[in-house]
Design a protein around this motif. Sequence first.
Motif, PDB file in Angstrom:
ATOM      1  N   LEU A  56      73.930  44.981 -35.236  1.00 48.55           N
ATOM      2  CA  LEU A  56      75.221  44.818 -35.918  1.00 48.55           C
ATOM      3  C   LEU A  56      75.631  46.129 -36.901  1.00 48.55           C
ATOM      4  O   LEU A  56      74.925  46.948 -37.025  1.00 48.55           O
ATOM      5  CB  LEU A  56      74.786  43.816 -36.980  1.00 48.55           C
ATOM      6  CG  LEU A  56      74.045  42.414 -36.728  1.00 48.55           C
ATOM      7  CD1 LEU A  56      73.572  41.772 -37.825  1.00 48.55           C
ATOM      8  CD2 LEU A  56      75.050  41.817 -35.865  1.00 48.55           C
ATOM      9  N   GLY A  57      77.159  46.339 -37.002  1.00 43.95           N
ATOM     10  CA  GLY A  57      77.296  47.231 -37.925  1.00 43.95           C
ATOM     11  C   GLY A  57      76.859  47.181 -39.151  1.00 43.95           C
ATOM     12  O   GLY A  57      76.840  46.263 -39.632  1.00 43.95           O
ATOM     13  N   PRO A  58      76.754  48.351 -39.817  1.00 44.42           N
ATOM     14  CA  PRO A  58      76.041  48.552 -41.149  1.00 44.42           C
ATOM     15  C   PRO A  58      76.912  47.494 -42.087  1.00 44.42           C
ATOM     16  O   PRO A  58      76.200  47.083 -43.092  1.00 44.42           O
ATOM     17  CB  PRO A  58      76.070  49.784 -41.367  1.00 44.42           C
ATOM     18  CG  PRO A  58      76.248  50.767 -40.206  1.00 44.42           C
ATOM     19  CD  PRO A  58      76.990  49.636 -39.174  1.00 44.42           C
ATOM     20  N   GLN A  59      78.090  47.497 -42.068  1.00 45.60           N
ATOM     21  CA  GLN A  59      79.356  46.814 -42.881  1.00 45.60           C
ATOM     22  C   GLN A  59      78.838  45.232 -42.934  1.00 45.60           C
ATOM     23  O   GLN A  59      79.217  44.695 -43.853  1.00 45.60           O
ATOM     24  CB  GLN A  59      80.465  47.159 -42.814  1.00 45.60           C
ATOM     25  CG  GLN A  59      81.122  46.608 -41.567  1.00 45.60           C
ATOM     26  CD  GLN A  59      80.728  47.391 -40.242  1.00 45.60           C
ATOM     27  OE1 GLN A  59      79.876  48.065 -40.284  1.00 45.60           O
ATOM     28  NE2 GLN A  59      81.561  47.128 -39.356  1.00 45.60           N
ATOM     29  N   ILE A  60      78.067  44.667 -41.797  1.00 46.94           N
ATOM     30  CA  ILE A  60      77.590  43.314 -42.035  1.00 46.94           C
ATOM     31  C   ILE A  60      76.373  43.054 -41.824  1.00 46.94           C
ATOM     32  O   ILE A  60      75.675  41.946 -41.516  1.00 46.94           O
ATOM     33  CB  ILE A  60      78.508  42.517 -40.892  1.00 46.94           C
ATOM     34  CG1 ILE A  60      77.987  43.136 -39.318  1.00 46.94           C
ATOM     35  CG2 ILE A  60      79.891  42.672 -40.802  1.00 46.94           C
ATOM     36  CD1 ILE A  60      78.562  42.092 -38.182  1.00 46.94           C
TER      37      ILE A  60
END
Length: 108
Positions: A56-60
């Motif tokens: 997962l991307g850090p923003q999610i």
Amino acid sequence: MKNIFLFCDAGMSTSLLVSKMRESAKVHNVDVEIQALPFGKSFEIIQNNKADCILLGPQIKFLLKDIEEKCEKHNIPLDVVNSIAYGTMNGEKVLKQAIKMIKANQNK
């Protein structure tokens, strides 16, 4: 061939990182397919057992708990991309993270 999926909010912010990961895989002759998709596609990928690894991307990262149980049920390793590697678009480091996850999962 191993399938690595990166999920982010819309699947666009991880596209550059995926390109960098593919470049690194090519240089190191690593047989992987890497895709960036919006988080909304994650349940379909998990359900169809298409992934050997999900990042997962850090923003999610706040969505990690939402899919953790489903990934465990299908024996798919799951983690959040290292935020520094993500911010610097260090494809090699993220590829190593994914390969390490896949190997650890195979040794269970």
